[in-house]
Scaffold this motif. Structure first.
Motif, PDB file in Angstrom:
ATOM      1  N   CYS A 136       3.015   1.857   3.191  1.00  0.00           N
ATOM      2  CA  CYS A 136       4.194   1.000   3.360  1.00  0.00           C
ATOM      3  C   CYS A 136       5.284   1.366   2.353  1.00  0.00           C
ATOM      4  O   CYS A 136       6.474   1.321   2.673  1.00  0.00           O
ATOM      5  CB  CYS A 136       3.798  -0.470   3.291  1.00  0.00           C
ATOM      6  SG  CYS A 136       2.719  -0.949   4.668  1.00  0.00           S
TER       7      CYS A 136
ATOM      8  N   CYS B  76       0.835  -1.212   0.000  1.00  0.00           N
ATOM      9  CA  CYS B  76       0.000   0.000   0.000  1.00  0.00           C
ATOM     10  C   CYS B  76       0.870   1.264   0.000  1.00  0.00           C
ATOM     11  O   CYS B  76       2.063   1.211   0.290  1.00  0.00           O
ATOM     12  CB  CYS B  76      -0.954  -0.034   1.190  1.00  0.00           C
ATOM     13  SG  CYS B  76      -0.158   0.399   2.745  1.00  0.00           S
TER      14      CYS B  76
ATOM     15  N   HIS C 109      -0.125  -1.286   9.274  1.00  0.00           N
ATOM     16  CA  HIS C 109      -1.538  -1.522   9.554  1.00  0.00           C
ATOM     17  C   HIS C 109      -1.792  -2.998   9.869  1.00  0.00           C
ATOM     18  O   HIS C 109      -0.909  -3.835   9.683  1.00  0.00           O
ATOM     19  CB  HIS C 109      -2.357  -1.097   8.342  1.00  0.00           C
ATOM     20  CG  HIS C 109      -1.696  -1.525   7.070  1.00  0.00           C
ATOM     21  ND1 HIS C 109      -1.785  -2.805   6.599  1.00  0.00           N
ATOM     22  CD2 HIS C 109      -0.859  -0.864   6.236  1.00  0.00           C
ATOM     23  CE1 HIS C 109      -1.056  -2.913   5.508  1.00  0.00           C
ATOM     24  NE2 HIS C 109      -0.470  -1.751   5.268  1.00  0.00           N
TER      25      HIS C 109
HETATM   26 ZN   LIG Z   1       0.697  -1.337   3.894  1.00  0.00          ZN
END
Ligand SMILES: [Zn+2]
Length: 361
Positions: A249, A246, A267
């Motif tokens: 990250c 994501c 997360h």
């Molecule tokens: Zn992530």
């Protein structure tokens, strides 16, 4: 300083092992949930038949008070509550056992991970030194804390799933003319609420096993502070899985953090890793030139993706802002507090990114 390809390989192997413990736990719990429902299903089919007959005779779904008078339904609920209590206990035990394996695997691997960053003649000594700094008494304290944390997370499982089932029964299903069809939908609604408990359990397993691993790594690093300069946040930015990483990250990848800082605080179900960063060789008394650090460079990794893949990672709007240099990578991640869990880094909402970009104009 010199993260080698061996360092990355060891960290990846450790993360794969830890992820495997979590996956095995989820698979095991899913099997237990399915078996429990298989045992309960006949009871529910019977109870729902009585309920549907009542509903068709009265032309409406029963009220909560009327539901309470349907004896087979109360029996099904009682049997389900018992099953959920057992599943909750099984979840607690399974997640604690997996977290324990994760802690053991982590403290077994960290000496190699740290030693792999030094020239080979120094590795054996370093391994032993790192391993001996990791104290069993402290690991016991960590295990106890992890056990408590897992118990707090799993405790509401049974009660919450039971309440969800009761809500479904009160809501009822739309009546049609076909009793078999009404009954099928009613049983499916109960089954769905029952399986909601499994979704929660799976999320807890994945999250808590990884957090136990991170906690153990943090301790192993902190106990070896004389060798280390901090830790590096490693996200998956190369290979086929990079497109599934994501924006948050991606933004955190490669950032360096203090040893006593927990993390990586990605997360829930995040898969990022914590790489210990050794001090420069000369600061450790090793009078040799260091090879270049092999940690994948974020920008180079991102540039290696196709336009389509870049848009898939960030979304078109974020990508446009980043390409126009109206936002930086560091703008893409933001911490979010979660009273039920822990603070974590998540993608910053586009609305906030637009505001940041406008302010910089
Ligand atoms: Zn992530």
């Amino acid at each position: 300083m010199a993260v080698t390809s061996r360092t990355l390989q060891l960290i990846r192997a450790m993360r794969t092992a830890v992820g495997g413990y979590a996956d095995d736990t989820v698979r095991d719990l899913a099997a237990q949930w399915v078996a429990a429902w298989d045992r309960l299903a006949p009871t529910w089919v019977q109870a729902v038949d009585v309920l549907v007959a009542w509903a068709l005779a009265h032309g409406r779904w029963p009220t909560p008070v009327e539901l309470a008078r349907v004896e087979p339904l109360q029996q099904a609920l009682a049997a389900t509550d018992d099953a959920l209590d057992e599943l909750e206990a099984a979840t607690t035990a399974a997640v604690i056992a997996a977290a324990d394996l994760a802690i053991t695997a982590t403290v077994a691997a960290e000496p190699d991970v740290i030693a792999s960053q030094l020239p080979s003649p120094y590795r054996q000594d370093t391994r032993e030194r790192v391993a001996s700094a990791i104290l069993p008494t402290v690991l016991d304290v960590i295990r106890n804390r992890v056990t408590q944390q897992i118990t707090v997370q799993t405790r509401p499982l049974s009660v919450d799933a039971s309440a969800a089932i009761r809500r479904e029964l009160v809501r009822g299903v739309e009546l049609g003319s076909n009793p078999t069809d009404i009954a099928r939908r009613a049983v499916a609604a109960v089954n769905g609420a029952f399986d909601g408990g499994l979704q929660r359990a799976a999320n807890i397993a994945r999250t808590e096993v990884l957090d136990a691993h991170r906690t153990a790594a943090r301790y192993a690093h902190d106990a070896n502070a004389d060798l280390l300069d901090g830790w590096v946040w490693l996200a998956t930015v190369t290979g086929a899985s990079a497109v599934r990483t994501c924006p948050s990250c991606w933004a955190m990848h490669g950032t360096v953090h203090d040893l006593d800082e927990a993390g990586p605080l990605d997360h829930q179900q995040g898969r990022c890793a914590r790489a210990p960063k050794t001090k420069p060789w000369r600061a450790l008394g090793i009078d040799l030139d260091e090879p270049a650090d092999q940690t994948p460079d974020r920008q180079a990794a991102f540039d290696a993706l196709t336009d389509q893949q870049q848009a898939a990672v960030l979304g078109a709007a974020r990508l446009a802002l980043l390409r126009a240099a109206r936002i930086d990578w560091s703008d893409l991640a933001v911490t979010r507090d979660n009273p039920a869990w822990r603070t974590s880094y998540v993608p910053r909402p586009l609305r906030d990114l637009n505001r940041i970009a406008d302010q910089r104009r």
